[in-house]
Design a protein around this motif. Structure first.
Motif, short mmCIF file in Angstrom:
data_model
loop_
_atom_site.label_atom_id
_atom_site.label_comp_id
_atom_site.label_asym_id
_atom_site.label_seq_id
_atom_site.Cartn_x
_atom_site.Cartn_y
_atom_site.Cartn_z
N SER A 77 34.88 -13.79 -31.91
CA SER A 77 34.39 -12.50 -31.42
C SER A 77 33.83 -12.65 -30.02
CB SER A 77 33.32 -11.95 -32.36
OG SER A 77 32.76 -10.75 -31.86
N VAL A 78 34.43 -11.94 -29.07
CA VAL A 78 33.97 -11.95 -27.68
C VAL A 78 33.95 -10.51 -27.18
CG1 VAL A 78 34.39 -12.76 -25.33
CG2 VAL A 78 34.93 -14.25 -27.26
N SER A 79 32.82 -10.06 -26.69
CA SER A 79 32.71 -8.71 -26.15
C SER A 79 31.94 -8.76 -24.84
CB SER A 79 32.02 -7.77 -27.14
OG SER A 79 30.75 -8.26 -27.50
N THR A 80 32.25 -7.84 -23.95
CA THR A 80 31.63 -7.81 -22.62
C THR A 80 30.77 -6.57 -22.46
OG1 THR A 80 33.54 -6.66 -21.67
CG2 THR A 80 33.56 -9.07 -21.61
N MET A 81 29.80 -6.66 -21.57
CA MET A 81 28.94 -5.53 -21.24
C MET A 81 29.42 -4.92 -19.92
SD MET A 81 24.81 -5.46 -20.59
CE MET A 81 24.46 -5.84 -22.31
N PRO A 82 29.48 -3.59 -19.83
CA PRO A 82 29.93 -2.98 -18.57
C PRO A 82 29.05 -3.38 -17.39
CG PRO A 82 29.90 -1.36 -20.35
CD PRO A 82 29.22 -2.58 -20.88
N VAL A 83 29.68 -3.70 -16.29
CA VAL A 83 28.98 -4.01 -15.05
C VAL A 83 29.36 -2.93 -14.04
CG1 VAL A 83 28.67 -5.69 -13.19
CG2 VAL A 83 29.07 -6.48 -15.54
N PRO A 84 28.39 -2.16 -13.54
CA PRO A 84 28.71 -1.07 -12.62
C PRO A 84 29.54 -1.54 -11.43
CG PRO A 84 26.40 -0.96 -13.29
CD PRO A 84 26.94 -2.26 -13.81
N GLY A 85 30.64 -0.82 -11.18
CA GLY A 85 31.50 -1.14 -10.05
C GLY A 85 32.53 -2.22 -10.33
N TRP A 86 32.55 -2.74 -11.54
CA TRP A 86 33.48 -3.82 -11.89
C TRP A 86 34.29 -3.42 -13.12
CZ3 TRP A 86 33.71 -8.81 -9.48
CH2 TRP A 86 32.79 -8.99 -8.44
N THR A 87 35.55 -3.86 -13.15
CA THR A 87 36.39 -3.71 -14.33
C THR A 87 36.69 -5.10 -14.89
OG1 THR A 87 38.41 -3.75 -12.99
CG2 THR A 87 37.44 -1.59 -13.47
N VAL A 88 36.92 -5.17 -16.20
CA VAL A 88 37.17 -6.47 -16.84
C VAL A 88 38.46 -6.39 -17.65
CG1 VAL A 88 35.74 -5.86 -18.85
CG2 VAL A 88 36.21 -8.27 -18.32
N THR A 89 39.25 -7.43 -17.55
CA THR A 89 40.46 -7.57 -18.36
C THR A 89 40.31 -8.78 -19.26
OG1 THR A 89 41.55 -8.86 -16.63
CG2 THR A 89 41.92 -6.48 -16.62
N VAL A 90 40.87 -8.66 -20.47
CA VAL A 90 40.73 -9.70 -21.47
C VAL A 90 42.11 -10.24 -21.84
CG1 VAL A 90 39.89 -10.24 -23.79
CG2 VAL A 90 38.65 -8.58 -22.38
N GLU A 91 42.27 -11.55 -21.75
CA GLU A 91 43.50 -12.22 -22.16
C GLU A 91 43.26 -13.00 -23.44
OE1 GLU A 91 45.40 -14.46 -19.06
OE2 GLU A 91 44.65 -13.12 -17.48
N LYS A 92 44.28 -13.05 -24.31
CA LYS A 92 44.15 -13.74 -25.60
C LYS A 92 45.24 -14.80 -25.74
CE LYS A 92 41.90 -9.95 -28.09
NZ LYS A 92 41.89 -9.12 -29.33
N ARG A 93 45.02 -15.67 -26.72
CA ARG A 93 45.99 -16.71 -27.02
C ARG A 93 46.03 -16.94 -28.53
NH1 ARG A 93 43.43 -21.66 -28.12
NH2 ARG A 93 41.21 -21.70 -27.56
N LYS A 94 47.14 -17.51 -29.02
CA LYS A 94 47.30 -17.81 -30.42
C LYS A 94 46.52 -19.09 -30.77
CE LYS A 94 50.35 -14.55 -31.45
NZ LYS A 94 50.14 -13.53 -32.53
N VAL A 95 45.99 -19.11 -31.98
CA VAL A 95 45.28 -20.31 -32.45
C VAL A 95 45.79 -20.69 -33.83
CG1 VAL A 95 43.17 -20.01 -31.11
CG2 VAL A 95 43.41 -18.83 -33.30
N ASP A 96 45.86 -21.98 -34.08
CA ASP A 96 46.27 -22.50 -35.37
C ASP A 96 45.51 -23.80 -35.62
OD1 ASP A 96 47.57 -22.80 -37.77
OD2 ASP A 96 49.36 -23.73 -36.88
N PRO A 97 44.63 -23.85 -36.60
CA PRO A 97 44.41 -22.87 -37.66
C PRO A 97 43.64 -21.66 -37.18
CG PRO A 97 42.87 -24.68 -37.87
CD PRO A 97 43.80 -25.06 -36.78
N PRO A 98 43.69 -20.57 -37.94
CA PRO A 98 42.98 -19.35 -37.55
C PRO A 98 41.46 -19.55 -37.53
CG PRO A 98 44.62 -18.90 -39.25
CD PRO A 98 44.48 -20.39 -39.17
N VAL A 99 40.80 -18.65 -36.85
CA VAL A 99 39.34 -18.67 -36.75
C VAL A 99 38.79 -17.62 -37.72
CG1 VAL A 99 37.35 -18.32 -35.23
CG2 VAL A 99 39.41 -19.44 -34.36
N GLU A 100 37.82 -18.02 -38.52
CA GLU A 100 37.25 -17.10 -39.50
C GLU A 100 36.04 -16.37 -38.92
OE1 GLU A 100 35.29 -17.09 -44.00
OE2 GLU A 100 36.32 -18.87 -43.24
N VAL A 101 36.05 -15.04 -39.05
CA VAL A 101 34.94 -14.21 -38.60
C VAL A 101 34.64 -13.19 -39.69
CG1 VAL A 101 34.09 -12.61 -36.85
CG2 VAL A 101 35.59 -14.49 -36.17
#
Length: 244
Positions: A77-101
């Protein structure tokens, strides 16, 4: 005399300063670099951290910040907080074994976060900006190294990607590091230590004193009640007797 001593002290200080400068040279100010704050968190838990990005350029602004999450420490779990004047993009990748949340198995995790300034919102010379992130559950590793790229408005890119080595000197361009510690075990209640002989004697004496004081108080109370009864009987008898 006092003024003479002050002059000698000032002269000695200047001499020491001159010697230190000649031997070691002038100390240059430490170069600021991207850091993660706070620097410590607990394994298995969630943490709110912030990537603190200072601007080292005298003429250009920081317009983009790229943070790569470590591959050897995936976080579900990864989440970002808005920063005024900035935009954020999130990239992901596959994992094996899976991560439990929270009982769910995740086959994808966040691999990279990129903040980009809009308009004139870049980090200007002499300023810094923080980019808050919430992440967890934190992996069972000693640390997380976040390799970071800092891009300036003039096209220059500062690469904060060198992994610090414990016990060694800090590299020239160190990557931000989050140190993880194991969750502390709940402390078991400790048994009270037995009192020594002196303490036992003191407790015994105190108990005897309390018992004596209590006995005297009870005796005084009984005597007072008896006195009241005798006084009442004498008064009643005096009223029943005929007057001469």
């Amino acid at each position: 005399m006092t003024r003479h001593r002050r002059s000698l002290t000032a002269a000695a200080a200047l001499a020491l300063g001159a010697v230190a400068t000649a031997v070691f040279g002038f100390a240059a100010p430490a170069s600021a670099h991207v850091t993660v704050n706070p620097k410590d968190a607990t394994q298995g838990g969630y943490a709110r951290i912030a990537f603190r990005v200072p601007n080292e350029s005298d003429t250009a602004s920081t317009t983009k910040v790229e943070v790569v999450l470590p591959e050897n420490a995936p976080v579900g779990s990864v989440s970002t907080m808005p920063v005024p004047g900035w935009t954020v993009t999130v990239e992901k990748r596959k994992v094996d074994p899976p991560v439990e949340v929270h009982g769910s198995q995740l086959s994808e995790v966040v691999s990279k976060l990129t903040w980009t300034a809009a308009g004139n919102a870049g980090v200007k010379p002499g300023e810094f900006q923080e980019f808050p992130v919430s992440l967890g559950p934190l992996p069972q590793v000693d640390r997380m190294v976040f390799k970071t790229l800092q891009t300036y408005s003039d096209g220059n890119v500062q690469r904060w990607i060198e992994e610090p080595t414990p016990g060694a000197e800090e590299p020239e361009s160190p990557a931000p590091v989050l140190t993880l510690t194991a969750a502390g075990a709940s402390a078991s209640p400790t048994a009270a230590a037995p009192a020594d002989d002196d303490d036992a004697d003191e407790v015994e004496v105190e108990a005897e004193g309390v018992g004596l004081a209590t006995g005297l108080a009870i005796a005084g109370l009984v005597a007072g009640v008896a006195g009241l009864l005798l006084g009442g009987l004498a008064f009643a008898r005096s009223r029943r007797e005929p007057k001469a």
